[in-house]
Write a protein that holds these residues in place. Structure first.
Motif, short mmCIF file in Angstrom:
data_model
loop_
_atom_site.label_atom_id
_atom_site.label_comp_id
_atom_site.label_asym_id
_atom_site.label_seq_id
_atom_site.Cartn_x
_atom_site.Cartn_y
_atom_site.Cartn_z
N PRO A 40 0.82 -1.21 0.00
CA PRO A 40 0.00 0.00 0.00
C PRO A 40 0.85 1.25 0.00
N GLU A 41 0.20 2.36 -0.21
CA GLU A 41 0.88 3.65 -0.17
C GLU A 41 1.59 3.83 1.18
N VAL A 42 2.79 4.35 1.13
CA VAL A 42 3.53 4.62 2.37
C VAL A 42 2.82 5.74 3.13
N VAL A 43 2.46 5.45 4.37
CA VAL A 43 1.73 6.43 5.17
C VAL A 43 2.65 7.00 6.22
N ASN A 44 2.82 8.30 6.25
CA ASN A 44 3.66 8.95 7.24
C ASN A 44 2.83 9.25 8.48
N SER A 75 4.75 -0.15 4.58
CA SER A 75 3.75 0.78 5.10
C SER A 75 3.03 0.19 6.30
N TRP A 76 2.66 1.06 7.23
CA TRP A 76 1.85 0.64 8.37
C TRP A 76 0.55 -0.02 7.93
N GLN A 127 -5.45 -5.80 7.55
CA GLN A 127 -6.11 -6.17 6.29
C GLN A 127 -7.56 -6.58 6.57
N PHE A 128 -8.41 -6.27 5.61
CA PHE A 128 -9.81 -6.68 5.72
C PHE A 128 -10.36 -6.90 4.32
N PRO A 155 -5.00 4.36 3.63
CA PRO A 155 -4.21 5.32 4.42
C PRO A 155 -5.06 6.28 5.25
N ALA A 156 -6.12 6.82 4.65
CA ALA A 156 -6.98 7.76 5.38
C ALA A 156 -7.69 7.06 6.53
N ALA A 157 -8.13 5.83 6.30
CA ALA A 157 -8.81 5.08 7.36
C ALA A 157 -7.86 4.74 8.49
#
Length: 459
Positions: A18-22, A95-96, A101-102, A109-111
Motif C-alpha cells: 500500500p501507499e507509504v503512510v507517514n 507501510s503501516w 487487512q480486511f 491510508p486515510a482510514a
C-alpha cells in the motif's frame, strides 16, 4: 511515491504494497517507550474504546517462526469461503497499512490515520502511556469492530502471554507454530521459559494446535494445555505428494517470472495432511509444517460450524502469498532472493531451501547481502548460512538498532568467506555487486526491516 501502490514480482501473483503512510507525527511520541510487555495499558485503552475486541471472534497465532505464513493461509482461505475476514500481522515491510487487512485489502491510508487518531484520543493522560505497538493493536481491534468483521486472524507481536493481542477471554482456535531461542532478553533465557510465554495465548477449553517443538518446550506447552483443559493437536508436517495423484485440485494460474536464470519459475508444492490434499506456492520445507497447521485450524473451524468448502480451501491455500519470505524478485535484471532470516531457525530454513533448490548447484558459492539488528544472534545466523567460498556483503539496517557492519565482518571471518565487504548503505552494495556468473545465486537477508528498506527503495 508516484503511484498509490508498489508492485513487486514474486514467485506467484504480484505482491502489492500500500501507499507509504507517514504517521510519524501521530506515533512519534510513543516510539520512546519501546518494548514494554504487559496488559494493563492495552486493556485500559480498549475499555475506553468500548472493548472492540469483544465484538470479533479470532484465531490467535503465536510462535517464533511461521506465524505470518499460517496467518496468510487462513486469511486467504476464509476470503475464498466468503467471510468478512480481517488479519493483523507485524512488522510491516513498507507501510503501516500492511498490518491491518480486511476483505482482501490493506487498510486505506486515510482510514488508518482516522482510527489511529481515534485511539490516541481515548488515552487516559493520568495513566502510564501505551507503547506504539499497543496503539496500533488497539486501532486494529477498533477497525475490525467498525467493519463488523466476522472473523479475524490475529498474529502475536512478541511472546504471547503479555502481548497486546492477548486481550480476549476466548478464541476459536489458538496456534503455536514453533519455538526457538529468540527475544530471550524479554521472554526468558531457556526454551521452557519462552514456551511458557507462547502458551500464554491458550484459553480454557479452547482448541490448541502446536507444531513440532523441542522436548523442553513441548513439555511446558503440554502442561499449560492440560491445566486449562485445552484439547491439543500436535501437528506433524504435511506429506509431499505428486500432482498426478491429485488431478481434482483447485489451483490458480500462476504468473511466471521473466528471469534469466533457467528453471527459476514459480511452482506449486503438492501436499497432504489428515486426508486433505492441497497445493501451495510458498516455498521451503518449513511450509510443510506451516500449511499443515493452517489445514488443522480450518478443519477445526469446520467442526465448529464454519462453512469452508473444499474449493475454497484448495483455492485459498494455493493463492496465499507472504512477501519477504523466500521471495524472488530482481535488481537491475539480476535475480535476487529476499528472505527475512532474522534468527537462527529461519536462517537454517533458508539455507536448507537453497541447498535443495533445483536452480543451483549446492556446491556453488552464494552471494549474500546481509544486515542484522544488534539484538540478534549473529554468530548462529552466520553459522547457519555461510559456507567457505561464499561472498558476503554487509550493510546497516536503516532507522533501527543495527549491528555495525564492520563488527559483523570481523565475526564473519570465522566462517571463511571468499570475499567480505562492508558498505554504508544497501543500495551501494547492490550497485557494486560483480556481474553474476552463470548459475550465481544472490540472497538479501538478515532483517525484515532491511527488506522493507529495499522494497521502499524500489518506488
Amino acid at each position: 511515491m508516484s503511484d498509490e501502490r508498489l508492485d513487486v514480482r514474486s514467485a506467484g501473483e504480484a505482491v502489492s504494497f500500500p501507499e507509504v503512510v507517514n504517521l510519524d507525527d501521530l506515533l512519534q511520541p510513543f516510539q520512546q517507550f519501546g518494548v514494554n510487555l504487559g496488559l494493563d495499558r492495552i486493556q485500559d485503552l480498549l475499555h475506553r474504546l468500548g472493548n472492540p475486541q469483544n465484538q470479533v471472534p479470532i484465531v490467535h497465532v503465536a510462535g517464533t517462526n511461521g506465524k505470518g505464513s499460517v496467518c496468510a493461509y487462513l486469511y486467504r482461505v476464509l476470503l475464498e469461503a466468503g467471510y468478512g475476514v480481517g488479519c493483523y500481522t507485524s512488522p510491516h515491510l513498507v507501510s503501516w497499512c500492511e498490518r491491518i487487512q480486511f476483505q482482501g485489502q490493506f487498510i486505506a491510508p486515510a482510514a488508518l490515520r482516522l482510527v489511529i487518531q481515534e485511539t490516541i484520543a481515548a488515552i487516559d493522560p493520568a495513566l502510564p502511556p501505551p507503547t506504539l505497538f499497543e496503539i496500533v493493536t488497539a486501532a486494529a481491534w477498533l477497525y475490525f469492530a467498525q467493519q463488523k468483521a466476522e472473523i479475524v486472524i490475529m498474529e502475536v507481536g512478541l511472546g504471547g502471554r503479555l502481548d497486546a493481542t492477548n486481550v480476549k477471554d476466548q478464541a476459536l482456535v489458538t496456534i503455536v507454530t514453533s519455538i526457538s531461542r529468540e527475544h530471550w532478553q524479554v521472554l526468558g533465557d531457556t526454551l521452557g521459559k519462552i514456551a511458557g510465554e507462547k502458551a500464554g495465548i491458550f484459553k480454557p477449553h479452547c482448541p490448541a494446535l502446536v507444531g513440532p517443538l523441542p522436548p523442553e518446550a513441548q513439555e511446558v506447552i503440554a502442561a499449560k494445555a492440560q491445566a486449562l483443559g485445552c484439547p491439543v493437536t500436535w501437528v506433524s508436517p504435511a506429506l509431499e505428494i505428486s500432482d498426478r495423484e491429485t488431478p481434482e485440485l483447485e489451483t490458480p494460474d500462476l504468473k511466471t517470472l521473466d528471469l534469466e536464470m533457467p528453471n527459476l519459475k514459480p511452482h506449486l508444492q503438492y501436499l497432504q495432511w489428515n486426508g486433505q490434499a492441497y497445493a501451495i506456492q510458498l516455498q521451503g520445507e518449513v511450509q510443510q509444517v506451516n500449511s499443515a497447521l493452517a489445514i488443522a485450524a480450518l478443519q477445526c473451524l469446520q467442526t465448529q460450524g464454519w462453512q469452508i468448502s473444499q474449493t475454497a480451501l484448495q483455492r485459498g491455500m494455493a493463492r496465499a502469498t507472504w512477501p519477504g519470505r523466500l521471495q524472488w524478485t530482481t535488481w537491475n535484471d539480476r535475480p535476487l532472493l529476499v528472505d527475512g532470516a532474522h534468527n537462527p531457525a529461519a536462517a537454517l530454513a533458508l539455507r536448507h531451501y537453497l541447498d535443495r533448490a533445483s536452480f543451483r548447484d549446492p556446491q556453488e558459492p552464494i552471494t549474500w547481502i546481509m544486515g542484522m539488528l544488534s539484538t540478534k544472534d549473529h554468530r548462529e545466523i552466520f553459522q547457519a548460512l555461510l559456507r567457505p567460498n561464499d561472498r558476503l556483503h554487509l550493510v546497516p539496517v536503516p532507522d533501527h538498532s543495527s549491528a555495525a557492519p564492520a563488527d559483523l565482518a570481523i565475526l564473519a571471518q570465522t566462517f571463511s568467506p571468499a570475499l567480505c565487504r562492508v558498505y554504508g548503505d544497501l543500495f551501494e552494495a547492490l550497485t557494486e555487486l560483480e556481474p553474476p556468473d552463470q548459475g550465481d545465486c544472490t540472497v538479501l537477508c538478515g532483517s525484515l526491516y532491511l527488506l522493507g528498506y529495499f522494497f521502499k527503495g524500489l518506488c
